[in-house]
Write an enzyme that holds these catalytic residues in place. Structure first.
Site, PDB file in Angstrom:
ATOM      1  N   GLU A 205      50.241-122.878  -8.005  1.00 49.02           N
ATOM      2  CA  GLU A 205      49.765-122.426  -9.315  1.00 49.02           C
ATOM      3  C   GLU A 205      50.762-121.515 -10.015  1.00 49.02           C
ATOM      4  O   GLU A 205      50.487-121.021 -11.106  1.00 49.02           O
ATOM      5  CB  GLU A 205      48.414-121.710  -9.166  1.00 49.02           C
ATOM      6  N   GLU A 221      52.853-116.589  -7.519  1.00 49.13           N
ATOM      7  CA  GLU A 221      51.595-117.343  -7.502  1.00 49.13           C
ATOM      8  C   GLU A 221      50.954-117.382  -8.884  1.00 49.13           C
ATOM      9  O   GLU A 221      49.941-118.057  -9.078  1.00 49.13           O
ATOM     10  CB  GLU A 221      50.630-116.731  -6.501  1.00 49.13           C
ATOM     11  N   LYS A 304      49.751 -93.570 -23.443  1.00 52.41           N
ATOM     12  CA  LYS A 304      49.836 -95.004 -23.651  1.00 52.41           C
ATOM     13  C   LYS A 304      50.732 -95.598 -22.568  1.00 52.41           C
ATOM     14  O   LYS A 304      51.700 -94.969 -22.132  1.00 52.41           O
ATOM     15  CB  LYS A 304      50.397 -95.322 -25.035  1.00 52.41           C
TER      16      LYS A 304
END
Length: 344
Positions: A205, A221, A304
């Site tokens: 994947e 992955e 942030k």
């Protein structure tokens, strides 16, 4: 004419019936070829400077092979083989790393990346999309979409079956180059122009786009987008996503440091320093508000996420009770906060 080139490659490719290039295969692309090589081939090709893609025939290929004997025997041997070709040949010479102007130039730069001659974001890929035709990638090679139906009928009439694997601007990397020391479970999920470092495993994947990749060793992955470069020893969990940018786009380059873990269905929009962990299911974008916690899990400050870009030894997680995104460090958040202020 200068004998200094950024890149040079001799290729064999596919054209449609109008003579438009669909794709080009370069077996041995060169980065910064020697002045002797350039001086030997330029007069034969009629090259006078600049970035050019020059078509040549098999007779010229033999002349080029003879000219390079004793200068670069590998290139001479390649040109000897190209002299046997029934498909069109092209020599692509890049005087500088500038915006792309032709399909053979675009394919050369994608080859430079997948041959590990240049790392992601080490090349100008400005203009790449318009120069890559949308092609049917089939069991008989690249086919112009306007010619596909006729080719399918021709195959059937001969008792053959023409299989279309994909319709895309980019081919899969392994049809052009298989870098040493890699494992790729599903080759269709790695595009030409990906940089796959030695020791990298791309699981079923996993996906690696052009102008992105891995330094290796590591395991992929999830998705490595264009503009993302994953450092050594990192693991991108299944279903994870990273939000990189194209080279030259003026946006942040997403680099993942060594020894990082991005969990399943997680994603990042900031560069990560070494040994960072992003827990499964968590997206950390540049504007995400992150609560810095000290070693007693007490709040120090809310920042942030872009302020934490590139910092090592961080753990990003989501508080299961409040839903807030939190960050802890191997050193205390107070020390990290002081280091951030000093850096700024």
């Amino acid at each position: 004419m200068s004998t200094s080139l950024f890149s040079l490659a001799f290729g064999v490719g596919t054209q449609n019936r109008q003579g438009t290039w669909l794709e080009v295969f370069y077996a041995l692309p060169l980065l910064n070829p020697s002045a002797e090589i350039v001086a030997a081939v330029a007069p034969i090709l009629g090259y006078t400077g600049g970035n050019q893609a020059i078509a040549f025939n098999t007779d010229l290929s033999s002349r080029l092979a003879n000219a390079l004997k004793g200068i670069d025997d590998a290139q001479a041997a390649l040109l000897t083989r190209l002299a046997e070709s029934h498909n069109p040949l092209v020599a692509t010479l890049l005087a500088e790393d500038a915006a792309l102007t032709s399909t053979p130039e675009a394919y050369l730069k994608l080859h430079l990346l997948s041959h590990r001659l240049v790392k992601p974001h080490g090349l100008s890929l400005a203009g790449v999309f318009p120069l890559l035709p949308n092609v049917a990638w089939t069991s008989q090679g690249a086919i112009d979409l306007g010619e596909l139906a006729e080719r399918q009928l021709e195959a059937r009439l001969k008792g053959q079956f023409l299989e279309v694997f994909s319709v895309d601007k980019f081919p899969k990397m392994t049809d052009y180059v298989v870098p040493a020391g890699v494992r790729i479970a599903d080759t269709a999920r790695v595009r030409l122009g990906a940089y796959i470092g030695e020791g990298t495993t791309v699981m079923h994947e996993g996906f690696v786009n052009f102008n992105g990749g891995t330094e290796g060793p590591g395991m992929i992955e999830g998705r490595v987008s264009a503009g993302v470069f994953v450092g050594k020893g990192s693991d991108l969990g299944g279903g994870c996503s990273t939000m990189g940018t194209l080279s030259g786009g003026g946006n942040m380059v997403i680099k993942v440091g060594e020894g990082c873990l991005i969990g399943a269905n997680a994603g990042i929009g900031i560069p990560l320093g070494d040994r960072n962990t992003v827990e499964a299911g968590l997206y950390v974008t540049a504007g995400t508000k992150v609560a810095l916690l000290d070693d007693k899990n007490e709040l120090v400050k809310v920042v942030k996420a872009r302020e934490l870009a590139g910092q090592p030894d961080l753990l990003f997680r989501r508080n299961s009770q409040t839903g807030a995104v939190e960050c802890k460090s191997h050193k205390s958040a107070i020390e990290l906060n002081e280091a951030l202020h000093a850096h700024n």
